[in-house]
Scaffold this active site. Structure first.
Site, PDB file in Angstrom:
ATOM      1  N   SER A  17      46.510  34.284  44.188  1.00  0.00           N
ATOM      2  CA  SER A  17      45.717  34.356  42.557  1.00  0.00           C
ATOM      3  C   SER A  17      47.383  33.492  42.167  1.00  0.00           C
ATOM      4  O   SER A  17      48.785  33.104  42.993  1.00  0.00           O
ATOM      5  CB  SER A  17      46.192  35.578  41.489  1.00  0.00           C
ATOM      6  OG  SER A  17      46.326  35.279  40.595  1.00  0.00           O
ATOM      7  N   TYR A  54      50.667  42.892  38.288  1.00  0.00           N
ATOM      8  CA  TYR A  54      49.635  41.613  39.376  1.00  0.00           C
ATOM      9  C   TYR A  54      49.889  41.242  40.520  1.00  0.00           C
ATOM     10  O   TYR A  54      49.374  40.712  41.608  1.00  0.00           O
ATOM     11  CB  TYR A  54      47.924  41.249  38.118  1.00  0.00           C
ATOM     12  CG  TYR A  54      46.629  40.694  38.747  1.00  0.00           C
ATOM     13  CD1 TYR A  54      46.514  41.643  39.785  1.00  0.00           C
ATOM     14  CD2 TYR A  54      46.914  38.879  38.627  1.00  0.00           C
ATOM     15  CE1 TYR A  54      45.525  40.697  40.393  1.00  0.00           C
ATOM     16  CE2 TYR A  54      46.112  38.432  39.352  1.00  0.00           C
ATOM     17  CZ  TYR A  54      45.156  39.213  40.043  1.00  0.00           C
ATOM     18  OH  TYR A  54      44.083  38.705  40.906  1.00  0.00           O
TER      19      TYR A  54
END
Length: 346
Positions: free
Chosen positions: A127, A152
């Site tokens: 990501s 995350y």
């Protein structure tokens, strides 16, 4: 080929599986149908894939190592495209354990299965969040990413380190892709494009964080899928790394290379929807970053990747899908939009 696509009921996973099936491959999809967002949307994505005779689906959690190993042993995959994950920056503040199970434990099981039942290439999702509060733009894969600002992001950085270790130890060809704000038809309902569209149509306010002074490298789903498949066709060699390591492991940014201000996105949605948004201006939220901007030079050089969908075109396609999918009858079956709904723009 026989290819495993994890997270097949997810946004990117569904599109990747569909493109592979249309190209003549056999695809096995795995998903746990997590209730993080509307499970009916996930089931409808699977219904599209189930129309293909070469698609098989397995419903289970990848954190269950026995089931992962049984699947690999039975299917003998040639490639694995691992897209399953617990997504969302803000949700990681509320439910951190979900990220450890889905993003760390499950990924360990995938790596172990790829090690013991060797595959030609493991492509996995990272990501743009790994760049944290990096202020150097555009973001380059050579930049330091040791300072994540959300759990995350920390799990995604961990995935990159874990994959590199397995590539080094077991000669497992693996490639990580740092996605930049993917949008398009069948998208995730927690993403800004989706939430803004829904709120505008319902006449409800949208939360505009950092008072709209944010930039994101919005990337249309078709471009993302093309990039993933181009990467999948090119397993890295043990001498291909330029970072001092000889492991057959590579990391690429995959984005549009054209950051856009959040207010510009809202204007395009207003234009396509024919309605003005009611804006609730808010400060920057914990875990968010001011801007994302992908340097995709390495990916273009190595694979020929070139994103070619302008935001104007992509937003129009998304709105057309949204209006078609959420008919009047269906709109009545989904939960009402919470007044304080936050959105993800990672």
């Amino acid at each position: 080929m026989k290819i495993l696509v994890t997270g097949a009921a997810g946004f990117i996973g569904m599109h990747v599986a569909q493109r592979l099936l249309d190209s003549g491959h056999s695809v096995v999809g795995v998903d746990n149908l997590s209730p993080y967002y509307d499970v009916d949307l996930k089931r409808d994505r699977l219904e599209i894939l189930a129309r293909h005779p070469n698609f098989q689906f397995a419903l289970f959690d990848l954190a269950e190592s026995t089931k992962v190993n049984e699947l690999f042993a039975a299917q003998k995959f040639e490639r694995v495209i691992h897209l399953a994950a617990q997504a969302g920056v803000r949700y990681s503040l509320e439910n951190p354990h979900a990220y450890i199970q889905s993003n760390i434990v499950a990924f360990t099981n995938i790596l172990e299965a790829c090690r013991h039942m060797p595959v030609e290439h493991l492509v996995y999702a990272s990501s743009s969040s790994v760049y944290g509060s990096n202020t150097k733009l555009p973001f380059s894969v050579q930049d330091n990413v040791d300072h994540p600002v959300s759990l995350y992001a920390a799990t995604k950085k961990s995935n990159e380190l874990m994959a590199h270790a397995y590539s080094h130890l077991y000669a497992l060809p693996a490639t990580g892709l740092r996605f930049f704000t993917v949008y398009g038809p069948w998208g995730r309902p927690d993403m800004a494009v989706y939430l803004f569209t829904r709120a505008i149509l319902e006449g409800k306010p949208i939360n505009v964080f950092n008072h709209g002074k944010m930039q994101r490298d919005f990337t249309y789903i078709d471009d993302i899928v093309t990039g993933i498949l181009q990467v999948a066709d090119r397993p890295p060699c043990s001498d291909s790394s330029k970072d001092g390591s000889h492991a057959p492991h590579r990391i690429y940014n995959i984005g549009n290379h054209k950051p856009v201000e959040l207010m510009k996105l809202i204007e395009l949605l207003e234009m396509c929807l024919g309605r003005k948004a009611v804006k609730n201006m808010l400060p920057l939220q914990a875990g968010d970053v001011h801007a994302t901007f992908a340097d995709v030079d390495d990916l273009m050089r190595d694979t020929g990747f070139r994103p070619d969908t302008p935001l104007e075109e992509g937003i129009e396609k998304f709105v057309r899908w949204y209006r078609s999918y959420y008919t009047t009858d269906r709109q009545l079956t989904i939960a009402p939009l919470p007044e304080n709904q936050s959105h993800s723009v990672a």
